[in-house]
Write an enzyme that holds these catalytic residues in place. Structure first.
Site, short mmCIF file in Angstrom:
data_model
loop_
_atom_site.label_atom_id
_atom_site.label_comp_id
_atom_site.label_asym_id
_atom_site.label_seq_id
_atom_site.Cartn_x
_atom_site.Cartn_y
_atom_site.Cartn_z
N GLY A 47 -2.51 -15.43 -4.21
CA GLY A 47 -3.12 -16.92 -3.90
C GLY A 47 -2.90 -17.00 -3.01
O GLY A 47 -3.02 -16.26 -1.74
N GLU A 48 -1.69 -18.20 -2.60
CA GLU A 48 -1.81 -18.19 -0.94
C GLU A 48 -0.09 -18.24 -0.79
O GLU A 48 0.64 -19.05 -1.27
CB GLU A 48 -2.11 -19.70 -0.53
CG GLU A 48 -2.62 -19.58 0.70
CD GLU A 48 -2.11 -19.32 1.45
OE1 GLU A 48 -2.12 -18.85 2.83
OE2 GLU A 48 -0.53 -20.31 2.13
N SER A 49 0.58 -16.93 0.12
CA SER A 49 1.60 -16.87 0.23
C SER A 49 2.77 -18.11 0.90
O SER A 49 3.82 -18.35 0.38
CB SER A 49 1.73 -15.40 1.16
OG SER A 49 1.27 -15.55 2.61
N CYS A 79 -1.25 -8.97 -4.14
CA CYS A 79 -2.01 -9.53 -2.52
C CYS A 79 -0.70 -10.60 -1.75
O CYS A 79 0.53 -9.99 -0.88
CB CYS A 79 -2.79 -9.90 -2.94
SG CYS A 79 -4.26 -10.97 -1.50
N ARG A 106 -0.28 -10.04 7.14
CA ARG A 106 -1.89 -11.34 6.43
C ARG A 106 -2.99 -11.44 7.48
O ARG A 106 -3.48 -10.88 8.31
CB ARG A 106 -0.96 -12.07 6.41
CG ARG A 106 0.77 -13.14 6.52
CD ARG A 106 0.61 -14.19 6.18
NE ARG A 106 -0.17 -14.82 5.21
CZ ARG A 106 -0.03 -15.84 5.57
NH1 ARG A 106 0.73 -17.07 6.02
NH2 ARG A 106 -0.91 -17.35 4.59
N ILE A 134 -9.10 -9.61 -1.54
CA ILE A 134 -9.63 -11.28 -0.99
C ILE A 134 -8.83 -11.91 0.23
O ILE A 134 -7.23 -12.27 -0.16
CB ILE A 134 -9.72 -12.35 -1.81
CG1 ILE A 134 -10.59 -12.04 -3.43
CG2 ILE A 134 -10.43 -14.09 -2.28
CD1 ILE A 134 -10.09 -12.81 -4.56
N ARG A 135 -9.13 -12.05 1.10
CA ARG A 135 -8.32 -12.69 2.65
C ARG A 135 -7.52 -11.68 2.48
O ARG A 135 -5.79 -11.93 2.55
CB ARG A 135 -8.18 -13.66 2.76
CG ARG A 135 -9.37 -15.10 2.71
CD ARG A 135 -8.95 -16.28 2.61
NE ARG A 135 -8.55 -16.45 3.97
CZ ARG A 135 -7.48 -18.09 4.51
NH1 ARG A 135 -6.92 -17.92 3.78
NH2 ARG A 135 -6.93 -17.25 5.43
N HIS A 170 -6.65 -7.23 -5.57
CA HIS A 170 -6.45 -7.24 -7.27
C HIS A 170 -7.42 -6.95 -8.18
O HIS A 170 -8.27 -6.99 -8.38
CB HIS A 170 -6.98 -8.93 -6.99
CG HIS A 170 -7.06 -9.98 -5.57
ND1 HIS A 170 -5.60 -10.93 -6.79
CD2 HIS A 170 -6.98 -10.43 -5.09
CE1 HIS A 170 -5.80 -11.79 -5.61
NE2 HIS A 170 -6.31 -11.88 -4.37
N GLU A 172 -6.46 -6.95 -10.92
CA GLU A 172 -6.78 -8.59 -12.21
C GLU A 172 -8.27 -8.70 -12.20
O GLU A 172 -8.47 -9.40 -13.25
CB GLU A 172 -5.14 -9.38 -11.97
CG GLU A 172 -5.34 -10.55 -11.44
CD GLU A 172 -5.44 -10.03 -10.15
OE1 GLU A 172 -4.98 -9.01 -10.07
OE2 GLU A 172 -5.18 -10.88 -9.05
#
Ligand code: GLN
Length: 201
Positions: A47-49, A79, A106, A134-135, A170, A172
């Site tokens: 997600g976004e840490s 991630c 990051r 992803i990023r 990821h 998943e």
């Protein structure tokens, strides 16, 4: 049965639930601290840490998550989840939960390669494991207790330290559930060991 939770404060939760499926596994979507007590293992999704840290703090998960890991229960971070677990984050004074002896960077792939798919060799998991980045962060350093499981172009993208597992990508988001099933096996083994030690005392 073993019970594995997916921390559902933010990020891709449903996909993890699917990849963790096994006949002896019950998967729980975790939104409240009280739910941790019944779990044998836990997944921190991507997600976004920065957002995830804020939500972990806001909903009182910070110490309970540290205690969960300290109790020896397996934790798997993907991630942004990996970033939460790291002892150190490059460019920041310290890590967040500081569960695992590694330094992460990051958004390590830069803008040209914000997201891509590849296949990786992952030690003890298999060949050609499908991975979506992803990023993504990279693991830029590991302590001596940490076992590197996978590298991409010479950089560490998956690692394990005893009951802690982390990857920058990821798994998943693919149909390849081998990485998750490796974690499920870690949870089975950890539960057996706990049951054995309880039988002795
Ligand atoms: N770039 C995100 C962060 O730093 C992580 C991205 C992800 O989880 N896919 O938090």
């Amino acid at each position: 049965m073993i019970k594995i939770g997916v921390l559902a404060l933010q990020g891709a939760v449903r996909e993890h639930v699917k990849s963790l499926q096994a006949p002896d596994v019950e998967v729980k979507v975790v939104k409240r601290v009280e739910q941790l007590a019944e779990l044998d293992g836990l997944v921190f999704p991507g997600g976004e840490s920065t957002t995830m840290r804020r939500l972990v703090g806001k909903y009182g998960f910070f110490e309970p998550l540290q205690q969960f890991a300290e109790a020896g229960k397996p934790v798997f971070g993907t991630c942004a989840g990996l970033i939460l677990m790291a002892e150190d984050i490059k460019g920041e004074p310290r890590g967040y939960l500081q569960l695992m002896d590694m330094e992460v960077q990051r958004n390590a792939f830069g803008r040209q390669r914000e997201s891509f798919e590849t296949k990786l060799f992952v030690k003890d998991v298999g060949e050609e494991v499908e991975a979506v980045f992803i990023r993504a962060p990279l693991i830029t350093g590991v302590g001596k207790e940490v076992d590197v499981l996978s590298e991409y172009e010479g950089e560490i993208v998956a690692a394990r330290q005893s009951h802690l597992l982390a990857c920058s990508f990821h798994p998943e988001l693919t149909e390849d559930a081998r990485f998750h099933q490796y974690f499920v096996q870690m949870v089975r083994e950890s539960k057996e060991t706990t049951a054995d030690s309880m039988a002795v005392t």
